[in-house]
Design an enzyme around this catalytic site. Structure first.
Site, PDB file in Angstrom:
ATOM      1  N   HIS A  19       0.834  -1.196   0.000  1.00  0.00           N
ATOM      2  CA  HIS A  19       0.000   0.000   0.000  1.00  0.00           C
ATOM      3  C   HIS A  19       0.871   1.248   0.000  1.00  0.00           C
ATOM      4  O   HIS A  19       2.100   1.148  -0.020  1.00  0.00           O
ATOM      5  CB  HIS A  19      -1.004  -0.027   1.158  1.00  0.00           C
ATOM      6  CG  HIS A  19      -0.404  -0.122   2.529  1.00  0.00           C
ATOM      7  ND1 HIS A  19       0.434   0.842   3.039  1.00  0.00           N
ATOM      8  CD2 HIS A  19      -0.520  -1.066   3.498  1.00  0.00           C
ATOM      9  CE1 HIS A  19       0.802   0.514   4.269  1.00  0.00           C
ATOM     10  NE2 HIS A  19       0.250  -0.650   4.568  1.00  0.00           N
ATOM     11  N   HIS A  22       3.825   1.625   2.511  1.00  0.00           N
ATOM     12  CA  HIS A  22       5.042   0.911   2.094  1.00  0.00           C
ATOM     13  C   HIS A  22       5.742   1.684   0.973  1.00  0.00           C
ATOM     14  O   HIS A  22       6.964   1.826   0.960  1.00  0.00           O
ATOM     15  CB  HIS A  22       4.698  -0.481   1.558  1.00  0.00           C
ATOM     16  CG  HIS A  22       3.912  -1.345   2.500  1.00  0.00           C
ATOM     17  ND1 HIS A  22       2.813  -2.067   2.093  1.00  0.00           N
ATOM     18  CD2 HIS A  22       4.063  -1.613   3.812  1.00  0.00           C
ATOM     19  CE1 HIS A  22       2.328  -2.746   3.121  1.00  0.00           C
ATOM     20  NE2 HIS A  22       3.062  -2.481   4.187  1.00  0.00           N
ATOM     21  N   CYS A 127       0.215 -11.139  21.980  1.00  0.00           N
ATOM     22  CA  CYS A 127      -0.589 -10.587  20.882  1.00  0.00           C
ATOM     23  C   CYS A 127       0.018 -11.049  19.564  1.00  0.00           C
ATOM     24  O   CYS A 127       1.181 -10.748  19.284  1.00  0.00           O
ATOM     25  CB  CYS A 127      -0.625  -9.065  20.944  1.00  0.00           C
ATOM     26  SG  CYS A 127      -1.404  -8.355  19.473  1.00  0.00           S
ATOM     27  N   CYS A 130       1.120  -8.132  17.261  1.00  0.00           N
ATOM     28  CA  CYS A 130       2.441  -7.568  17.581  1.00  0.00           C
ATOM     29  C   CYS A 130       3.534  -8.619  17.473  1.00  0.00           C
ATOM     30  O   CYS A 130       4.714  -8.293  17.416  1.00  0.00           O
ATOM     31  CB  CYS A 130       2.498  -7.040  19.008  1.00  0.00           C
ATOM     32  SG  CYS A 130       1.442  -5.648  19.334  1.00  0.00           S
ATOM     33  N   CYS A 144      -5.000  -5.258  23.222  1.00  0.00           N
ATOM     34  CA  CYS A 144      -3.764  -4.661  22.696  1.00  0.00           C
ATOM     35  C   CYS A 144      -4.124  -3.307  22.094  1.00  0.00           C
ATOM     36  O   CYS A 144      -5.043  -3.194  21.293  1.00  0.00           O
ATOM     37  CB  CYS A 144      -3.165  -5.571  21.629  1.00  0.00           C
ATOM     38  SG  CYS A 144      -1.954  -4.713  20.614  1.00  0.00           S
ATOM     39  N   HIS A 147      -3.604  -3.366  18.136  1.00  0.00           N
ATOM     40  CA  HIS A 147      -4.398  -4.277  17.298  1.00  0.00           C
ATOM     41  C   HIS A 147      -5.827  -4.450  17.777  1.00  0.00           C
ATOM     42  O   HIS A 147      -6.611  -5.165  17.151  1.00  0.00           O
ATOM     43  CB  HIS A 147      -3.676  -5.625  17.158  1.00  0.00           C
ATOM     44  CG  HIS A 147      -2.370  -5.485  16.444  1.00  0.00           C
ATOM     45  ND1 HIS A 147      -1.187  -5.290  17.109  1.00  0.00           N
ATOM     46  CD2 HIS A 147      -2.094  -5.412  15.124  1.00  0.00           C
ATOM     47  CE1 HIS A 147      -0.217  -5.128  16.219  1.00  0.00           C
ATOM     48  NE2 HIS A 147      -0.734  -5.207  15.012  1.00  0.00           N
ATOM     49  N   LYS A 298      -7.400   6.916   9.897  1.00  0.00           N
ATOM     50  CA  LYS A 298      -6.339   5.919   9.896  1.00  0.00           C
ATOM     51  C   LYS A 298      -6.550   4.983   8.702  1.00  0.00           C
ATOM     52  O   LYS A 298      -7.692   4.645   8.387  1.00  0.00           O
ATOM     53  CB  LYS A 298      -6.466   5.139  11.210  1.00  0.00           C
ATOM     54  CG  LYS A 298      -5.314   4.264  11.532  1.00  0.00           C
ATOM     55  CD  LYS A 298      -5.481   3.663  12.908  1.00  0.00           C
ATOM     56  CE  LYS A 298      -4.535   2.488  13.011  1.00  0.00           C
ATOM     57  NZ  LYS A 298      -4.535   1.843  14.291  1.00  0.00           N
ATOM     58  N   LYS A 301      -7.739  -1.893   6.964  1.00  0.00           N
ATOM     59  CA  LYS A 301      -8.571  -2.820   6.198  1.00  0.00           C
ATOM     60  C   LYS A 301     -10.033  -2.661   6.572  1.00  0.00           C
ATOM     61  O   LYS A 301     -10.915  -2.678   5.724  1.00  0.00           O
ATOM     62  CB  LYS A 301      -8.142  -4.259   6.506  1.00  0.00           C
ATOM     63  CG  LYS A 301      -7.301  -4.851   5.410  1.00  0.00           C
ATOM     64  CD  LYS A 301      -7.116  -6.338   5.642  1.00  0.00           C
ATOM     65  CE  LYS A 301      -6.021  -6.855   4.735  1.00  0.00           C
ATOM     66  NZ  LYS A 301      -5.464  -8.106   5.166  1.00  0.00           N
TER      67      LYS A 301
HETATM   68  O1  ME8 Z   1       6.440  -3.810  10.402  1.00  0.00           O
HETATM   69  N1  ME8 Z   1       2.079   5.566   6.728  1.00  0.00           N
HETATM   70  O2  ME8 Z   1       6.165  -4.630   8.268  1.00  0.00           O
HETATM   71  P1  ME8 Z   1       4.865  -3.851   7.763  1.00  0.00           P
HETATM   72  C1  ME8 Z   1       3.385   5.537   6.436  1.00  0.00           C
HETATM   73  N2  ME8 Z   1       7.773  -6.622   8.774  1.00  0.00           N
HETATM   74  N3  ME8 Z   1       4.119   4.413   6.358  1.00  0.00           N
HETATM   75  C2  ME8 Z   1       3.492   3.262   6.587  1.00  0.00           C
HETATM   76  C3  ME8 Z   1       2.117   3.208   6.902  1.00  0.00           C
HETATM   77  C4  ME8 Z   1       1.404   4.444   6.964  1.00  0.00           C
HETATM   78  N4  ME8 Z   1       0.105   4.518   7.228  1.00  0.00           N
HETATM   79  N5  ME8 Z   1       1.787   1.920   7.090  1.00  0.00           N
HETATM   80  C5  ME8 Z   1       2.914   1.187   6.883  1.00  0.00           C
HETATM   81  C6  ME8 Z   1       6.726  -4.585   9.503  1.00  0.00           C
HETATM   82  N6  ME8 Z   1       3.950   1.998   6.577  1.00  0.00           N
HETATM   83  C7  ME8 Z   1       7.896  -5.527   9.672  1.00  0.00           C
HETATM   84  C8  ME8 Z   1       9.177  -4.749   9.434  1.00  0.00           C
HETATM   85  S1  ME8 Z   1      11.829  -4.584   9.283  1.00  0.00           S
HETATM   86  C9  ME8 Z   1      13.140  -5.483   9.764  1.00  0.00           C
HETATM   87  C10 ME8 Z   1      10.421  -5.558   9.645  1.00  0.00           C
HETATM   88  C11 ME8 Z   1       5.322   1.577   6.233  1.00  0.00           C
HETATM   89  O3  ME8 Z   1       4.478  -4.524   6.497  1.00  0.00           O
HETATM   90  C12 ME8 Z   1       6.331   2.116   7.237  1.00  0.00           C
HETATM   91  O4  ME8 Z   1       7.604   2.055   6.644  1.00  0.00           O
HETATM   92  O5  ME8 Z   1       3.876  -3.722   8.835  1.00  0.00           O
HETATM   93  C13 ME8 Z   1       6.224   1.089   8.338  1.00  0.00           C
HETATM   94  O6  ME8 Z   1       7.313   1.118   9.228  1.00  0.00           O
HETATM   95  C14 ME8 Z   1       6.170  -0.186   7.531  1.00  0.00           C
HETATM   96  O7  ME8 Z   1       5.379   0.165   6.369  1.00  0.00           O
HETATM   97  C15 ME8 Z   1       5.574  -1.372   8.270  1.00  0.00           C
HETATM   98  O8  ME8 Z   1       5.435  -2.423   7.348  1.00  0.00           O
END
Ligand code: ME8
Length: 519
Positions: A19, A22, A127, A130, A144, A147, A298, A301
Site C-alpha cells: 500500500h 510501504h 498478541c 504484535c 492490545c 491491534h 487511519k 482494512k
Molecule cells: O512492520 N504511513 O512490516 P509492515 C506511512 N515486517 N508508512 C506506513 C504506513 C502508513 N500509514 N503503514 C505502513 C513490519 N507503513 C515488519 C518490518 S523490518 C526489519 C520488519 C510503512 O508490512 C512504514 O515504513 O507492517 C512502516 O514502518 C512499515 O510500512 C511497516 O510495514
C-alpha cells in the site's frame, strides 16, 4: 574508492498487500539513493518481505493454503508492484531465502556462544498482531492498544536475549551520536523508553515448534524457531552481503534504515543491542517518518481505505504522486493524504510552475532562436539575471544540506522557489515582446539562455525526486545522458554550463493538469 551509501526500507509483512505507506518509505529510499549516487557514492538499496511468524501462518490459513505457497505469492506481488511503479532495489531479501536463514542461524549461534541467550519459562499475554508478549502499558481495557484484540494467555519455555544488560550502553551511544536516530523526536522517544525500563526487559526470541513451525530453527535447539523480529532485522545484514561480500564492511559503516514510527522500538532498541551482542557496529542512521492518514482517517482494512500504489499511478501518474507525497509530508510527522491536496499540489507545482517554465522556454527557443540553446549577451545581462544565478547557487547548497538532513519537503520547496524565480524573469523580460523589435534580440537570447540554464540546474536537483521527468527535461535542452555522468553539487553550481547551440525540443506537456474529483 567512492564513499558507500547503504539504505534499507523495512521488509514488509506479506499478510497485507503493498500500500501507499510501504510505497512512501520506498520512495524516500529511492530518492536518497539517487541523490547520493549523484554525489558520487556507491549506493546500495535493499527492500524485501518478512515472511515468518504466526501472523503469516494465520493469513495463509485464512486463504486455505500453506505458508510457503502463500508467501511466494504475496512476495511476488510486492515485487511486481514495485516493478510497475519503477522502484528498483539492488537486493530484495525474502526472509525465506537460504542465505538469510544461514545468517540468522550464524548470528544466533554467535550471540548464544557469547552468553547473551538464556532459557526461561514465560507466563504472559501474547498478541499475534504484535508478535510478542505484551506488558501492562501495551493494554487498554484488556486489549492490545495497536491491534485492538484480546491477547492470549500463554505459558511456555522460551529462549531470552539478555538485552537489558546493554540498556546503559545503548543510552550512551544514543547520547553521543546525535544523528543516530532522527528526527530528534524519535531519539527522545527512545531515550524515554530507556529511562523507564518497565516497558522493556529481556527479549523472548524463540517459539516452540509445537506451536509454530513456520520459522528458522534455533541452531542450538531444533525444537524452537526464531522469533520473527530477531529474524527480520538480520535481513539488513543479508541485504548488505553479510558475511562474505567484500563490500559488506563499507556498506555497513554507512547503513541508513528508513522506517515508519510504528516499528521504532525493534529498530532503536532491539537491533543495536543484537548487533553489539554479535560483535557488529550499530547502523549509522535510523531515520523515522510519521504515518499517512487517508482523508483524515487511519488507513485500515476495516475502513476499506487502504490505497494501493497502482491506484495512485492510475489517478495521478506515479511520479507525480511520489512528488506530492514527498512534498506534503514533513519527514517525521504524520500527514493526511487528501485527493484534493494532491491534485492542487501537482497542478500548482508540476503542471503550472515547472510545466510552464519548460513549455514556454522550449516554445520560445523553437520560435526565436532556431530550436537551439542561445548564447547570452553580456550587455543584456542585468541585475535580475545575476540574481537568478545567485539564487541557483544558493539553492544548490541548501538542497544539499536539506536532503542530507532528510528535510525533503523543504528541499522541494527551495527548488520550486528557483523555478518560480525563472518564471518571474521570463515575465519581466517578456522575450516574446522583445522579439518583435530587432534591437530586442540580445534580450531574447539572454533570457532564454537563463531559462534553459535554470532548467538544467533544476533538473539536476530534482532528478532524485522526479527521475523520469528530469531526464526528459535534460534531453529537451540537449543533454540526453546528463544524469549518467552528472555530479552534485559541482555540475549544478556551474552556472552557464548548458550547451550553447544544442538542439532543444518542445515535446508534449510533462505533467497534464488533473481534474479535482467531484464532491
Ligand atoms: O512492520 N504511513 O512490516 P509492515 C506511512 N515486517 N508508512 C506506513 C504506513 C502508513 N500509514 N503503514 C505502513 C513490519 N507503513 C515488519 C518490518 S523490518 C526489519 C520488519 C510503512 O508490512 C512504514 O515504513 O507492517 C512502516 O514502518 C512499515 O510500512 C511497516 O510495514
Amino acid at each position: 574508492m567512492n564513499p558507500s551509501y547503504y539504505v534499507t526500507t523495512p521488509i514488509y509483512y506479506v499478510n497485507a498487500e503493498p500500500h501507499i505507506g510501504h510505497a512512501y518509505t520506498y520512495c524516500v529510499a529511492d530518492t536518497l539513493t539517487r541523490f547520493h549516487r549523484l554525489r558520487g557514492c556507491d549506493v546500495w538499496l535493499v527492500t524485501g518481505t518478512d515472511e515468518h511468524g504466526e501472523k503469516i501462518v494465520e493469513a495463509a490459513a485464512a486463504r486455505g493454503i500453506a505458508p510457503r505457497a502463500f508467501t511466494d505469492e504475496i512476495s511476488a506481488q510486492f515485487r511486481a508492484v514495485w516493478d510497475e511503479v519503477g522502484l528498483r532495489a539492488d537486493r530484495f531479501v525474502r526472509t525465506t531465502d537460504a542465505d538469510h536463514a544461514r545468517n540468522v542461524q550464524a548470528i544466533l549461534q554467535r550471540v548464544h556462544d557469547a552468553g547473551w541467550i538464556e532459557l526461561r519459562s514465560y507466563d504472559g499475554l501474547y498478541c499475534v498482531g504484535c508478535e510478542r508478549f505484551l506488558t501492562d502499558r501495551d493494554l487498554e481495557n484488556g486489549r492490545c492498544r495497536d491491534h485492538e484484540r484480546v491477547p492470549e494467555a500463554r505459558r511456555e519455555s522460551n529462549y531470552f536475549f539478555l538485552m537489558s544488560r546493554a540498556f546503559g550502553w545503548l543510552r550512551d551511544h544514543i547520547e553521543q551520536s546525535p544523528g543516530f536516530i532522527r528526527p530528534a523526536r524519535y531519539r527522545n522517544e527512545t531515550l524515554a523508553m530507556l529511562r523507564d525500563e518497565s516497558g522493556l526487559g529481556d527479549l523472548s526470541i524463540s517459539r516452540p515448534k509445537s506451536r509454530l513451525d513456520w520459522g528458522i530453527e534455533l541452531p542450538f535447539d531444533r525444537d524452537h524457531v526464531c522469533y520473527v523480529w530477531f529474524d527480520a532485522l538480520i535481513s539488513y545484514l543479508t541485504g548488505a552481503g553479510y558475511p562474505d561480500d567484500p563490500t559488506f564492511p563499507a556498506r555497513w559503516a554507512s547503513a541508513e534504515h528508513l522506517i515508519g514510527k510504528d516499528i521504532l522500538k525493534p529498530h532503536t532498541i532491539f537491533w543495536p543491542i543484537m548487533l553489539k551482542a554479535a560483535g557488529l557496529a550499530p547502523p549509522r542512521h535510523i531515520s523515522v517518518h510519521g504515518y499517512w492518514n487517508i482523508e483524515g482517517r487511519k488507513m485500515s482494512k476495516s475502513l476499506a481505505n487502504v490505497l494501493s500504489p497502482l491506484t495512485m499511478r492510475d489517478r495521478y501518474g506515479f511520479e507525480a504522486f511520489r512528488y506530492a507525497a514527498l512534498r506534503e509530508m514533513s519527514f517525521g510527522l504524520d500527514a493526511d493524504l487528501r485527493d484534493a491536496s494532491l491534485v492542487e499540489r501537482i497542478n500548482a507545482d508540476l503542471a503550472n510552475n515547472l510545466g510552464n517554465l519548460v513549455s514556454r522556454t522550449l516554445n520560445l527557443t523553437e520560435r526565436f532562436t532556431g530550436g537551439r540553446v542561445p548564447a547570452p549577451d553580456e550587455g543584456a545581462t542585468g541585475e535580475p539575471e545575476r540574481e537568478l544565478a545567485a539564487l541557483a547557487a544558493q539553492t544548490v547548497t541548501s538542497v544539499e544540506t536539506l536532503v542530507t538532513d532528510l528535510e525533503l519537503h523543504r528541499a522541494l520547496e527551495e527548488i520550486f522557489r528557483l523555478v518560480d524565480a525563472a518564471n518571474r524573469l521570463m515575465d519581466l523580460r517578456a522575450p516574446w515582446k522583445a522579439a518583435k523589435d530587432p534591437a530586442g534580440e540580445p534580450i531574447v537570447r539572454t533570457t532564454l539562455h537563463a531559462a534553459c540554464e535554470t532548467l538544467r540546474v533544476v533538473a539536476l536537483l530534482l532528478a532524485p525526486f522526479l527521475p523520469v521527468a528530469c531526464a526528459e527535461i535534460l534531453a529537451r535542452i540537449g543533454l540526453p545522458s546528463a544524469l549518467e555522468t552528472a555530479r552534485l553539487p559541482g555540475d549544478a553550481l556551474r552556472w552557464g554550463a548548458v550547451p550553447v547551440g544544442a538542439p532543444t525540443r518542445k515535446g508534449s506537456p510533462l505533467f497534464p493538469r488533473l481534474e479535482a474529483r467531484k464532491p
